[in-house]
Design a protein around this motif. Structure first.
Motif, short mmCIF file in Angstrom:
data_model
loop_
_atom_site.label_atom_id
_atom_site.label_comp_id
_atom_site.label_asym_id
_atom_site.label_seq_id
_atom_site.Cartn_x
_atom_site.Cartn_y
_atom_site.Cartn_z
N LEU A 1 0.81 -1.43 -0.03
CA LEU A 1 -0.02 0.03 -0.08
C LEU A 1 0.88 1.27 -0.15
CD1 LEU A 1 -2.66 -1.06 2.65
CD2 LEU A 1 -2.65 -1.49 0.12
N ARG A 2 1.97 1.10 -0.78
CA ARG A 2 3.01 2.38 -0.54
C ARG A 2 2.10 3.60 -1.03
NH1 ARG A 2 8.18 4.28 -0.93
NH2 ARG A 2 9.16 2.34 -0.48
N GLU A 3 1.42 3.61 -2.32
CA GLU A 3 0.94 4.60 -2.78
C GLU A 3 -0.27 5.35 -1.96
OE1 GLU A 3 1.93 1.95 -5.86
OE2 GLU A 3 1.11 1.58 -4.18
N LEU A 4 -0.94 4.70 -1.09
CA LEU A 4 -1.93 5.06 -0.22
C LEU A 4 -0.78 5.87 1.12
CD1 LEU A 4 -4.65 5.69 1.33
CD2 LEU A 4 -4.36 3.25 2.11
N ARG A 5 0.17 5.30 1.40
CA ARG A 5 0.79 5.62 2.62
C ARG A 5 1.66 6.90 2.12
NH1 ARG A 5 5.14 2.52 3.78
NH2 ARG A 5 4.95 1.00 2.10
N GLU A 6 1.81 7.00 0.80
CA GLU A 6 2.83 8.24 0.40
C GLU A 6 1.75 9.64 0.56
OE1 GLU A 6 3.98 6.90 -3.34
OE2 GLU A 6 6.04 6.72 -2.77
N ILE A 7 0.43 9.31 0.34
CA ILE A 7 -0.62 10.22 0.35
C ILE A 7 -0.87 10.92 2.11
CG2 ILE A 7 -3.08 10.88 -0.13
CD1 ILE A 7 -2.84 9.12 -2.33
N HIS B 1 -3.11 2.29 9.70
CA HIS B 1 -2.84 3.67 9.24
C HIS B 1 -4.01 4.53 9.59
CE1 HIS B 1 0.43 1.90 7.29
NE2 HIS B 1 -0.23 1.40 6.26
N LEU B 2 -5.11 4.07 9.78
CA LEU B 2 -6.25 4.88 10.11
C LEU B 2 -6.01 5.90 11.22
CD1 LEU B 2 -9.20 5.78 9.53
CD2 LEU B 2 -9.98 3.87 11.02
N TYR B 3 -5.17 4.97 12.30
CA TYR B 3 -4.94 5.70 13.50
C TYR B 3 -3.77 6.46 13.68
CZ TYR B 3 -8.89 2.94 14.92
OH TYR B 3 -10.32 2.47 15.03
N ARG B 4 -2.85 6.02 12.74
CA ARG B 4 -1.48 6.68 12.80
C ARG B 4 -1.24 7.63 11.81
NH1 ARG B 4 1.73 0.77 11.36
NH2 ARG B 4 1.52 -0.06 13.59
N ALA B 5 -2.13 8.06 10.86
CA ALA B 5 -1.94 8.92 9.94
C ALA B 5 -2.55 10.45 10.56
CB ALA B 5 -2.91 8.87 8.77
N SER B 6 -2.29 11.58 10.16
CA SER B 6 -2.78 12.77 10.93
C SER B 6 -3.91 13.10 10.12
CB SER B 6 -1.66 13.90 10.41
OG SER B 6 -1.55 14.05 8.74
N SER B 7 -4.62 14.08 10.54
CA SER B 7 -5.96 14.42 10.32
C SER B 7 -5.93 15.12 8.84
CB SER B 7 -6.67 15.59 11.26
OG SER B 7 -5.88 16.89 11.18
N GLU B 8 -4.78 15.66 8.60
CA GLU B 8 -4.41 16.30 7.35
C GLU B 8 -4.29 15.05 6.08
OE1 GLU B 8 -1.35 19.09 4.78
OE2 GLU B 8 -1.00 18.87 6.86
N GLY B 9 -3.35 14.15 6.63
CA GLY B 9 -3.36 12.75 5.57
C GLY B 9 -4.77 12.22 5.44
N LEU B 10 -5.72 12.14 6.47
CA LEU B 10 -6.90 11.32 6.21
C LEU B 10 -7.73 12.21 5.39
CD1 LEU B 10 -7.46 10.15 9.86
CD2 LEU B 10 -6.74 8.93 7.83
N GLU B 11 -7.49 13.75 5.46
CA GLU B 11 -8.42 14.38 4.77
C GLU B 11 -8.05 14.13 3.15
OE1 GLU B 11 -8.03 18.18 5.99
OE2 GLU B 11 -9.35 17.91 7.56
#
Length: 279
Positions: free
Chosen positions: A193-199, A247-257
């Protein structure tokens, strides 16, 4: 393939054999555990919980159901099933535990395959919501709320343990497996899931060092990297994939947006499929 529920259960409080009844499982020391209306058994004592409602939430389970039922990970399910069929004993009824079984997708897929061998299956997950979802769909498997750290299984009673995107506890796996029993394990690879993680992340951490010795009591028979592209066609499938990962809990709110704004996404699936043997 004929599947039946696995019955060699152990009391989570004292390790004694649990004897099934119509509505309750009991051990010789008087500990009893009720069978839920949906058919599953709750064998995670409150004193062994870290939180009031551990594991995946009801919403996370629903997201995983939608994603897996859409067939996005069918290649992984096929590979796991091929491994299981390869290592099942040729005679008698093979016994299989899915440790961290979630809503039961991989065991159901296995049971759907044609074959002459009989299997006895059990799925254990710490999330009551996952076990509830599994029990509603499949009555031919024993579904249990429990923990990999204290599997409610009698010693040396299993031929195979599956641990798919889960948390392996090799000491427990060694305890419940017969000599020569196998662990079939799937873990995320370096590019998963590299492409998702890069976002969703400002930068990606370098991949962890995967070089390690075999866990105590086991030897590695096979280790294969499996890699394939995956097209997520809409916002819903992207959101469901994200909801079933850490990743749902590790990502920032900006990343999730940023992820929520995507209309579609092409991602790489990369997993490491291992087979370990108890020695």
């Amino acid at each position: 393939m004929t599947t039946v529920p696995f019955d060699a259960l152990a009391c989570p409080l004292d390790g004694c054999t649990l004897v099934p009844g119509e509505k309750t499982w009991r051990c010789e020391n008087g500990h009893s555990f009720d069978v839920a209306r949906q058919g599953y058994v709750h064998l995670l004592p409150v004193q062994k919980k870290r939180t009031l409602d551990p594991g995946d939430s009801k919403e996370m389970v629903a997201a995983r159901q939608r994603f897996l039922n859409a067939g996005f990970y069918i290649k992984i399910a096929d590979l796991v099933s091929d491994q299981v069929l390869q290592w099942l004993p040729s005679e008698g009824t093979g016994s299989i535990l899915d440790a961290g079984s979630g809503e039961g997708y991989y065991l159901r897929h296995l049971a759907s395959l044609a074959g002459a061998r009989d299997v006895s299956m059990i799925g254990v997950d710490i999330s009551k919501w996952a076990v509830l979802a599994a029990a509603k769909r499949d009555k031919q498997t024993r579904w249990v709320v429990g923990s990999n750290a204290n599997l409610p299984i009698l010693p040396e009673s299993l031929d195979l343990v599956l641990c798919l995107f889960g948390f392996p506890v090799y000491s427990e796996f060694a305890r419940v497996l017969k000599l020569g029993g196998k662990v079939i394990q799937v873990d995320a690879g370096a590019d998963h899931l590299r492409e998702l993680r890069e976002i969703i992340y400002p930068e990606l951490k370098p991949p962890a060092d995967t070089e390690s010795t075999d866990p105590g009591g086991f030897r590695t028979l096979e280790s294969t990297v499996v890699r394939f592209p995956l097209s997520l066609p809409d916002r819903e499938s992207i959101a469901d994939l994200l909801a079933m990962t850490p990743h749902l809990y590790r990502a920032s709110s900006e990343g999730l947006e940023k992820a929520a704004a995507l209309e579609s996404l092409e991602v790489t699936v990369e997993v490491v499929l291992k087979c370990l043997e108890k020695c």
